[in-house]
Design a protein around this motif. Structure first.
Motif, PDB file in Angstrom:
ATOM      1  N   THR A  98       0.828  -1.208   0.000  1.00  0.00           N
ATOM      2  CA  THR A  98       0.000   0.000   0.000  1.00  0.00           C
ATOM      3  C   THR A  98       0.868   1.266   0.000  1.00  0.00           C
ATOM      4  O   THR A  98       0.356   2.363  -0.200  1.00  0.00           O
ATOM      5  N   ASN A 100       2.713   1.961  -2.301  1.00  0.00           N
ATOM      6  CA  ASN A 100       2.745   2.395  -3.703  1.00  0.00           C
ATOM      7  C   ASN A 100       2.044   3.729  -3.916  1.00  0.00           C
ATOM      8  O   ASN A 100       2.517   4.583  -4.651  1.00  0.00           O
ATOM      9  N   GLY A 101       0.898   3.886  -3.267  1.00  0.00           N
ATOM     10  CA  GLY A 101       0.127   5.119  -3.415  1.00  0.00           C
ATOM     11  C   GLY A 101       0.882   6.347  -2.924  1.00  0.00           C
ATOM     12  O   GLY A 101       0.605   7.469  -3.348  1.00  0.00           O
ATOM     13  N   LEU A 102       1.836   6.135  -2.018  1.00  0.00           N
ATOM     14  CA  LEU A 102       2.614   7.263  -1.485  1.00  0.00           C
ATOM     15  C   LEU A 102       3.879   7.490  -2.298  1.00  0.00           C
ATOM     16  O   LEU A 102       4.309   8.621  -2.480  1.00  0.00           O
ATOM     17  N   LEU A 103       4.444   6.389  -2.803  1.00  0.00           N
ATOM     18  CA  LEU A 103       5.707   6.512  -3.539  1.00  0.00           C
ATOM     19  C   LEU A 103       5.557   7.255  -4.856  1.00  0.00           C
ATOM     20  O   LEU A 103       6.532   7.784  -5.385  1.00  0.00           O
ATOM     21  N   VAL A 104       4.352   7.289  -5.397  1.00  0.00           N
ATOM     22  CA  VAL A 104       4.181   7.995  -6.683  1.00  0.00           C
ATOM     23  C   VAL A 104       3.838   9.468  -6.478  1.00  0.00           C
ATOM     24  O   VAL A 104       3.586  10.179  -7.441  1.00  0.00           O
ATOM     25  N   ARG A 105       3.842   9.907  -5.229  1.00  0.00           N
ATOM     26  CA  ARG A 105       3.604  11.338  -4.958  1.00  0.00           C
ATOM     27  C   ARG A 105       4.957  12.059  -4.828  1.00  0.00           C
ATOM     28  O   ARG A 105       5.927  11.466  -4.339  1.00  0.00           O
ATOM     29  N   PRO A 106       4.996  13.330  -5.210  1.00  0.00           N
ATOM     30  CA  PRO A 106       6.268  14.057  -5.097  1.00  0.00           C
ATOM     31  C   PRO A 106       6.559  14.467  -3.652  1.00  0.00           C
ATOM     32  O   PRO A 106       6.455  15.647  -3.283  1.00  0.00           O
ATOM     33  N   MET A 107       6.851  13.503  -2.831  1.00  0.00           N
ATOM     34  CA  MET A 107       7.161  13.779  -1.430  1.00  0.00           C
ATOM     35  C   MET A 107       8.109  12.700  -0.925  1.00  0.00           C
ATOM     36  O   MET A 107       8.326  11.695  -1.584  1.00  0.00           O
ATOM     37  N   MET A 262      14.522  -0.208  -1.761  1.00  0.00           N
ATOM     38  CA  MET A 262      13.742   0.212  -2.935  1.00  0.00           C
ATOM     39  C   MET A 262      14.178  -0.554  -4.178  1.00  0.00           C
ATOM     40  O   MET A 262      13.381  -0.832  -5.054  1.00  0.00           O
ATOM     41  N   GLY A 267       6.840  -4.392  -5.014  1.00  0.00           N
ATOM     42  CA  GLY A 267       5.533  -3.723  -5.056  1.00  0.00           C
ATOM     43  C   GLY A 267       4.359  -4.677  -5.018  1.00  0.00           C
ATOM     44  O   GLY A 267       3.302  -4.394  -5.566  1.00  0.00           O
TER      45      GLY A 267
END
Lengths: 270, 316
Positions: A98, A100-107, A262, A267
């Motif tokens: 889960t 994954n939803g955070l890793l694709v954000r620019p943060m 990483m 994933g």
């Protein structure tokens, strides 16, 4: 990346933790107030029993009141400086994909949970400390209020250290499944190393010196001992230094584990 | 900005394999496996070469475990490749450069990406901060998108209290808030009822027409692919087995047509005939007697893909 964007984003994470925790009122009350209150009452009763059984006025050079004050503050400060909630969450996210939803954000994942931890601790600690404050004021147990701000500063600084360890443990979830057991083991060790179980000055001098040199003691013993008059400013400064070194060590280790993790990440789950 | 590139997405020999361990059946093997594990390498995606032009909508189709999601994860930077490389918008995805992440969006139909305990409006406000957007503009964009998706009334309800269809609409708004140049949509209509599927399909179709992002869409619902995608990628057992247009695929495949007919004084019959042999069959049929009724049905696109993949899996 501008500092304003960084600040706004992290303030957003900080507020997110507060809003999410206040959403579940009963859980919040149990976590912030009831559980530490019950633990502190049990510990205080235990110290009273020890003094009564030993038929002594002092143990390790301190009277019963000092131990009662220590037990009271230690329970609440230990609550403030432990981080298993977000550590478990991070491990689960990596395990189940889960994240994954955070890793694709620019943060940055590190700052995401660090800011949330600070937000969560601010609200729970601010609320839960009402209990020891009221008890201390009404019973006159030894507490030097002028030292309170410095002690709390160390408590919140220590959170960065605790979080760095959590980040390392969570990063191990990239390589192993079910690393939650490591969290439990670490917390058991911290129980002793921080001085939550009993004041570190009751240990043999050589062990006490080693424990004081380690950053863990700044989780409970140093701020509580400082607040209740068991130790002085020199121990507090030493606490800040050892915590700084601890943060540096675990941050570097965390960054390495994250980078390697990483690479290995598949994933799974999404 | 995407029009600066001839290809928005470009891969060369892009592949991913991972290690897993073999677990034989039984308690004894569980005990053995405690200290001695046999590691095996599993290829999730074989070397893949792909070029996608700006504004293209690509449908990525394949059976479960075929490698669709692995390809999306590689392109969105979630996982690293074990062979080859990918370039998306000129960036190497796995570097996860914030400037790159600001220009893409990955919508995972089976996962919540908004925050469970807060309202969608609060989530969007947080997303605006994460993407460093003008908060007023972002808020007005949310209202516009919510109006089109007919979900304004649930914007102030915690995500966990919403139905699956409402949640998916919220996720779509969240993924489009920063107006991405590249959209990765992984099963955006999965589990939804027919009405919700149709609403989302219609919305996505008009969105891509207006905004022109490059889209890679995976779906098990062929209606999603046929109504949205101009280009079809078929993936089977980690390899691309078809890359072309949907009509091109149908033309390439030996289509089967169902002919239902009734000849005078005989019962109604139904036969499956290869499209290439249809004329011959009709000539034969007319010589058999007076035809009272005849109906020729095209095979469903989903069935065509299904039989194609079945054939492929036998070959691979």
């Amino acid at each position: 990346m501008s500092f304003t964007a960084f600040y706004k984003r992290n303030l957003g994470f900080y507020k997110l933790a507060i809003a999410s925790n206040l959403e579940y009122r009963l859980n919040f009350f149990m976590d912030a107030m009831l559980q530490p209150s019950i633990t502190s009452i049990v510990e205080m009763v235990l110290w009273m029993a020890i003094f009564k059984g030993a038929q002594a006025t002092t143990i390790g050079g301190f009277e019963q009141n000092y131990y009662l004050a220590y037990a009271l503050w230690a329970t609440f400060i230990a609550r403030a400086t432990v981080n298993w909630t977000y550590e478990f969450k991070m491990i689960e996210e990596i395990d189940q994909g889960t994240i994954n939803g955070l890793l694709v954000r620019p943060m940055n994942y590190y700052e995401y949970y660090l800011s949330q931890l600070l937000g969560y601790k601010s609200i729970t600690t601010g609320f839960s400390l009402l209990f020891p404050v009221v008890i201390i004021l009404s019973t006159q147990l030894p507490t030097d209020w002028s030292r309170f701000p410095a002690a709390m500063l160390l408590v919140f600084y220590y959170l960065f250290f605790v979080y760095s360890i959590s980040f390392c443990i969570a990063s191990l979830a990239f390589f192993f499944n079910k690393v939650n057991s490591l969290t439990v083991t670490k917390n058991l060790a911290m129980w002793l190393l921080t001085g939550e179980l009993f004041p570190l000055d009751l240990m043999p001098e050589a062990i006490r010196k080693v424990f004081l040199l380690m950053p863990f003691s700044s989780g409970v013993y140093v701020p509580v001992g400082f607040l209740t008059g068991r130790i002085g400013w020199d121990a507090l400064w030493q606490g800040f230094i050892s915590v700084t070194l601890g943060i540096l060590f675990f941050s570097v280790l965390g960054a390495l584990l994250w980078r390697k993790g990483m690479k290995a990440y598949v994933g799974t789950g999404a | 900005m995407s029009d600066k590139f001839q290809y928005v997405i470009e891969t060369e020999d892009l592949g991913r394999s991972f290690l897993t361990y073999k677990k034989s059946e039984g308690l004894i093997n569980s005990i053995k496996g405690f200290w001695n594990r046999e590691t095996i390498e599993k290829v999730a995606l074989h070397k893949t070469n792909l070029k996608i032009e700006p504004g293209q909508i690509v449908g990525l189709v394949g059976a479960n475990g075929a490698g669709k999601t692995t390809l999306l994860k590689l392109l969105s930077g979630l996982i690293s490749p074990t062979t080859g490389y990918a370039k998306v918008l000129g960036y190497e995805p796995f570097q996860r450069n914030p400037q790159y992440l600001k220009r893409i969006s990955l919508l995972l139909g089976q996962k919540n990406q908004l925050w469970w305990d807060i309202t969608p409006l609060d989530s969007y406000a947080l997303l605006a901060k994460i993407y460093d957007l003008d908060e007023m503009k972002a808020a007005s964009r949310v209202q516009d998108l919510a109006k089109i998706l007919d979900c304004t009334h649930v914007l102030e309800t915690q995500l966990r209290r919403l139905s699956l269809g409402e949640r998916m609409k919220m996720e779509i708004i969240g993924s489009l808030l920063h107006e991405p140049d590249v959209l990765f949509l992984d099963e955006p209509t999965i589990g939804l009822d027919i009405v919700a599927q149709e609403t989302i399909r219609h919305f996505l179709s008009s969105y891509v027409k207006n905004k022109g992002p490059t889209v890679i869409l995976t779906s098990h619902y062929m209606d999603d692919i046929t109504s949205l995608a101009a280009r079809l990628l078929l993936i089977s057992k980690g390899s691309l087995v078809y890359d072309g247009t949907v009509p091109g695929f149908i033309a390439k495949t030996e289509l089967i047509q169902t002919v239902t007919y009734k000849i005078k004084d005989a019962p109604e019959m139904k036969e499956e005939v290869k499209k290439s042999q249809l004329n011959e069959f009709l000539v034969q049929l007319s010589s058999m007697g007076q035809i009272e009724n005849i109906k020729i049905e095209e095979t469903d696109f989903e069935d065509v893909i299904h039989s194609f993949l079945q054939k492929e899996s036998r070959l691979l």
